[in-house]
Design a protein around this motif. Structure first.
Motif, PDB file in Angstrom:
ATOM      1  N   VAL A  36      14.242   9.526  24.022  1.00 55.43           N
ATOM      2  CA  VAL A  36      15.581   8.947  24.187  1.00 55.43           C
ATOM      3  C   VAL A  36      16.117   8.350  22.884  1.00 55.43           C
ATOM      4  N   ILE A  37      15.220   7.858  22.033  1.00 52.67           N
ATOM      5  CA  ILE A  37      15.690   7.246  20.782  1.00 52.67           C
ATOM      6  C   ILE A  37      16.208   8.327  19.826  1.00 52.67           C
ATOM      7  N   GLY A  38      15.421   9.402  19.665  1.00 54.99           N
ATOM      8  CA  GLY A  38      15.864  10.483  18.785  1.00 54.99           C
ATOM      9  C   GLY A  38      17.133  11.141  19.287  1.00 54.99           C
TER      10      GLY A  38
ATOM     11  N   LEU B 259      14.240  17.611  15.503  1.00 51.41           N
ATOM     12  CA  LEU B 259      13.031  18.434  15.623  1.00 51.41           C
ATOM     13  C   LEU B 259      12.110  17.804  16.656  1.00 51.41           C
ATOM     14  N   GLU B 260      11.750  18.573  17.653  1.00 56.11           N
ATOM     15  CA  GLU B 260      10.864  18.094  18.723  1.00 56.11           C
ATOM     16  C   GLU B 260       9.760  19.131  18.896  1.00 56.11           C
ATOM     17  N   ARG B 261       8.534  18.656  18.848  1.00 52.49           N
ATOM     18  CA  ARG B 261       7.437  19.644  18.891  1.00 52.49           C
ATOM     19  C   ARG B 261       7.206  20.196  20.298  1.00 52.49           C
ATOM     20  N   GLY B 262       7.611  19.444  21.322  1.00 50.79           N
ATOM     21  CA  GLY B 262       7.500  19.943  22.702  1.00 50.79           C
ATOM     22  C   GLY B 262       8.886  20.177  23.270  1.00 50.79           C
TER      23      GLY B 262
ATOM     24  N   GLY C  68       7.999  12.975  26.106  1.00 53.61           N
ATOM     25  CA  GLY C  68       7.059  11.919  25.710  1.00 53.61           C
ATOM     26  C   GLY C  68       7.103  10.734  26.664  1.00 53.61           C
ATOM     27  N   SER C  69       7.019   9.517  26.114  1.00 56.26           N
ATOM     28  CA  SER C  69       7.026   8.305  26.950  1.00 56.26           C
ATOM     29  C   SER C  69       8.284   8.211  27.796  1.00 56.26           C
ATOM     30  N   THR C  70       9.372   8.764  27.269  1.00 57.72           N
ATOM     31  CA  THR C  70      10.647   8.667  27.982  1.00 57.72           C
ATOM     32  C   THR C  70      10.526   9.228  29.395  1.00 57.72           C
ATOM     33  N   ALA C  71       9.756  10.313  29.537  1.00 54.58           N
ATOM     34  CA  ALA C  71       9.626  10.945  30.856  1.00 54.58           C
ATOM     35  C   ALA C  71       8.869  10.049  31.832  1.00 54.58           C
ATOM     36  N   LEU C  72       8.095   9.097  31.318  1.00 55.44           N
ATOM     37  CA  LEU C  72       7.221   8.290  32.170  1.00 55.44           C
ATOM     38  C   LEU C  72       7.793   6.894  32.413  1.00 55.44           C
ATOM     39  N   SER C  73       9.009   6.686  31.925  1.00 54.84           N
ATOM     40  CA  SER C  73       9.603   5.347  31.939  1.00 54.84           C
ATOM     41  C   SER C  73      10.057   4.925  33.326  1.00 54.84           C
ATOM     42  N   SER C  74      10.057   3.631  33.568  1.00 50.31           N
ATOM     43  CA  SER C  74      10.565   3.095  34.842  1.00 50.31           C
ATOM     44  C   SER C  74      12.080   2.982  34.847  1.00 50.31           C
ATOM     45  N   GLY C  75      12.699   3.079  33.677  1.00 48.43           N
ATOM     46  CA  GLY C  75      14.161   3.177  33.618  1.00 48.43           C
ATOM     47  C   GLY C  75      14.938   1.905  33.895  1.00 48.43           C
ATOM     48  N   ILE C  76      14.281   0.763  33.840  1.00 45.54           N
ATOM     49  CA  ILE C  76      14.996  -0.485  34.166  1.00 45.54           C
ATOM     50  C   ILE C  76      15.931  -0.872  33.016  1.00 45.54           C
ATOM     51  N   VAL C  77      17.146  -1.247  33.372  1.00 44.03           N
ATOM     52  CA  VAL C  77      18.102  -1.706  32.362  1.00 44.03           C
ATOM     53  C   VAL C  77      18.591  -3.105  32.745  1.00 44.03           C
TER      54      VAL C  77
ATOM     55  N   ALA D 160       7.068  21.431  15.369  1.00 42.38           N
ATOM     56  CA  ALA D 160       6.356  20.196  14.995  1.00 42.38           C
ATOM     57  C   ALA D 160       6.561  19.887  13.523  1.00 42.38           C
ATOM     58  N   VAL D 161       6.834  18.640  13.239  1.00 38.21           N
ATOM     59  CA  VAL D 161       6.820  18.170  11.852  1.00 38.21           C
ATOM     60  C   VAL D 161       5.369  17.914  11.466  1.00 38.21           C
ATOM     61  N   THR D 162       4.986  18.383  10.293  1.00 37.14           N
ATOM     62  CA  THR D 162       3.587  18.251   9.873  1.00 37.14           C
ATOM     63  C   THR D 162       3.440  17.403   8.604  1.00 37.14           C
TER      64      THR D 162
ATOM     65  N   VAL E 250       9.081   8.903  16.600  1.00 36.50           N
ATOM     66  CA  VAL E 250       8.000   9.609  17.293  1.00 36.50           C
ATOM     67  C   VAL E 250       7.090   8.674  18.085  1.00 36.50           C
ATOM     68  N   ASN E 251       7.571   7.462  18.348  1.00 38.75           N
ATOM     69  CA  ASN E 251       6.916   6.597  19.337  1.00 38.75           C
ATOM     70  C   ASN E 251       5.419   6.449  19.069  1.00 38.75           C
ATOM     71  N   VAL E 252       4.584   6.795  20.061  1.00 38.18           N
ATOM     72  CA  VAL E 252       3.143   6.555  19.912  1.00 38.18           C
ATOM     73  C   VAL E 252       2.487   7.440  18.853  1.00 38.18           C
TER      74      VAL E 252
ATOM     75  N   SER F 264       7.619  -1.086  22.557  1.00 38.16           N
ATOM     76  CA  SER F 264       6.811  -2.013  23.342  1.00 38.16           C
ATOM     77  C   SER F 264       7.214  -2.088  24.818  1.00 38.16           C
ATOM     78  N   GLY F 265       7.544  -0.921  25.378  1.00 40.07           N
ATOM     79  CA  GLY F 265       7.810  -0.872  26.821  1.00 40.07           C
ATOM     80  C   GLY F 265       9.206  -1.257  27.232  1.00 40.07           C
ATOM     81  N   HIS F 266      10.131  -1.446  26.258  1.00 43.03           N
ATOM     82  CA  HIS F 266      11.506  -1.771  26.678  1.00 43.03           C
ATOM     83  C   HIS F 266      12.561  -1.028  25.850  1.00 43.03           C
ATOM     84  N   GLY F 267      12.201   0.187  25.422  1.00 48.83           N
ATOM     85  CA  GLY F 267      13.120   0.926  24.543  1.00 48.83           C
ATOM     86  C   GLY F 267      14.239   1.659  25.250  1.00 48.83           C
ATOM     87  N   PHE F 268      14.023   2.009  26.527  1.00 51.38           N
ATOM     88  CA  PHE F 268      15.056   2.799  27.201  1.00 51.38           C
ATOM     89  C   PHE F 268      16.367   2.017  27.310  1.00 51.38           C
ATOM     90  N   LYS F 269      16.270   0.786  27.742  1.00 52.68           N
ATOM     91  CA  LYS F 269      17.487   0.000  27.976  1.00 52.68           C
ATOM     92  C   LYS F 269      18.262  -0.283  26.691  1.00 52.68           C
ATOM     93  N   LEU F 270      17.573  -0.176  25.547  1.00 51.23           N
ATOM     94  CA  LEU F 270      18.218  -0.458  24.257  1.00 51.23           C
ATOM     95  C   LEU F 270      18.713   0.819  23.574  1.00 51.23           C
TER      96      LEU F 270
END
Ligand SMILES: Cc1cc2nc3c(=O)[nH]c(=O)nc-3n(C[C@H](O)[C@H](O)[C@H](O)COP(=O)(O)OP(=O)(O)OC[C@H]3O[C@@H](n4cnc5c(N)ncnc54)[C@H](O)[C@@H]3O)c2cc1C
Length: 394
Positions: free
Chosen positions: A14-16, A34-37, A42-51, A176-178, A206-208, A343-349
């Motif tokens: 979501v940030i990129g 550029l996205e390797r997948g 990534g983490s965005t797909a697993l987010s709880s989405g709270i804003v 993928a960026v190498t 690239v998050n984690v 740190s677990g709160h990037g979606f809302k920002l």
């Protein structure tokens, strides 16, 4: 001859994607992601989405408020009547027991109100009118923000990417960026598994996986990876989407909870388990810990005392020492900027951070300052520690 772009964004979370959209919207003629997948894989797909805009850290409040406005008018922002952030404004309730946390809730609500945000403190009767499932006997302070809720991270991320493409930006998935291209103290592009790409400016989002990017740049970053589980409970009655998001500072795990399709989504607000492996977000759940957290949820929402555990998943946070992101330039290295440590709160920002980063990449003054999020703040002894301490509530 290598490809050449004005700006290259690494990472299609979501940030990129938000940054790519804002680059294109601000008139960057040749912008590439550029996205390797896949986008939002990534983490965005697993987010709880709270804003929500409830934070104890003022710069976060300002970014979250600007982001909420963008979620609200997502179709207008993207100039696409079909665009939808999936925003459900169920409201956000934060409850605290007597003591320090209660004082922080009161201070944070006062700060938010001072910044013009519609929110306030509720008494128990008002809170129960909004959320009749609650048990509040042990609660001292109840903060409420009517405009908050949750949104859909996948819809938001793919919406940003699609709109960016429509505005002329390019998205390359499966690439993928190498490494980084470098001339002295300047990053001049990226190396990919499909060849080099020159860029006037590069953003690493690239998050984690940020440790790999830091190694390419030859810098140290204040960064760790933590595993966090969420799970879903079902009661006899449907837990409907008009019930507010709940943050329970009185529970030992500082739980957060929200409705999800008639069920209750529950996540822990604790620091999580450290890992060094960014490629394995699905870490086996500790069943005893989940059952303990389910029991804590049922303390607050007694209808779940006999609740059925439906499913769970885990995801990774890119965690910094002060649980706030690192954004912007890297001292001593031109041509590259970073965005990690959400740190677990990037979606809302994300919508506003995308705009601020795009402005910075284009050499413009960001609408809100990036300075509080500078990478040097730890060495300077000015971490962005919130009054809640560590944890995604910040
Ligand atoms: C379980 C969980 C619950 C959460 N709940 C919330 C919440 O309720 N509210 C909230 O605000 N935030 C929440 N968050 C945090 C939020 O989801 C994240 O901060 C945000 O999604 C991170 O987005 P990102 O773009 O930085 O990272 P990602 O979505 O991880 O994207 C990074 C991308 O970079 C790509 N990549 C990595 N290396 C390379 C490379 N070498 N070349 C090309 N591409 C590469 C990856 O494939 C990935 O797609 C939660 C996070 C988790 C895990």
């Amino acid at each position: 001859m290598p490809d050449t772009y004005d700006a290259v964004v690494i990472g299609g979370g979501v940030i990129g994607a938000a940054t790519l959209f804002h680059l294109a919207r601000l008139g960057c003629r040749r912008a590439l992601l550029l996205e390797r997948g896949d986008i939002a894989g990534g983490s965005t797909a697993l987010s709880s989405g709270i804003v929500r805009t409830h934070y104890s850290v003022a710069p976060n409040v300002a970014i979250a408020r600007a982001s909420l406005r963008m979620f609200e008018d997502f179709a207008g922002l993207l100039d696409d009547p079909e665009a939808d952030a999936g925003l459900v404004r169920s409201g956000y309730l934060i409850v605290a027991p007597p003591g320090g946390a209660s004082a922080v809730v009161r201070q944070s609500v006062a700060m938010q109100r001072g910044m013009g945000i519609e929110c306030g403190l509720l008494d128990r009767a008002d809170a129960l009118a909004r959320h009749p499932w609650l048990h509040l006997d042990d609660i001292d302070a109840i903060g409420f923000e009517a405009e908050a809720g949750f949104a859909d991270p996948y819809l938001v991320t793919t919406g940003f990417a699609r709109a960016a493409r429509r505005l002329g930006a390019e998205v390359r998935t499966g690439t993928a960026v190498t490494g980084l291209l470098r001339e002295g103290d300047r990053i001049t592009g990226v190396q990919t598994d499909a060849g080099p790409i020159h860029a006037g400016a590069v953003l690493s989002a690239v998050n984690v996986w940020s440790r790999a990017a830091a190694a390419w740049a030859g810098i140290d970053i204040p960064f760790g990876i933590t595993v966090h589980h969420i799970f879903f409970l079902m009661a006899d009655a449907a837990y409907t989407s008009d019930l507010p998001v709940l943050k329970d500072l009185a529970s030992p795990a500082r739980l957060y909870m929200r409705p999800q399709g008639g069920t209750l989504m529950v996540g822990s607000g604790l620091d999580g388990t450290e890992t060094t492996d960014p490629d394995t977000p699905q870490v086996e759940a500790d069943t005893d810990a989940l059952l303990d957290e389910a029991a804590q949820a049922a303390e607050r929402l007694p209808a779940f005392a006999e609740g059925r555990l439906l499913r769970s998943w885990s995801g990774l946070y890119d965690t910094t020492p002060d649980w706030n992101p690192v954004l912007g330039r890297v001292p001593g290295l031109d041509g590259i900027q970073v965005a990690f440590g959400f740190s677990g709160h990037g979606f809302k920002l994300s919508p506003m951070i995308g705009r601020m980063l795009a402005q910075s990449l284009l050499g413009q003054e960001p609408d809100l300052p990036l300075h509080p999020y500078r990478i040097t703040r730890y060495a300077e002894g000015e971490p962005l520690v919130g009054a809640y301490g560590t944890g995604a509530v910040s």
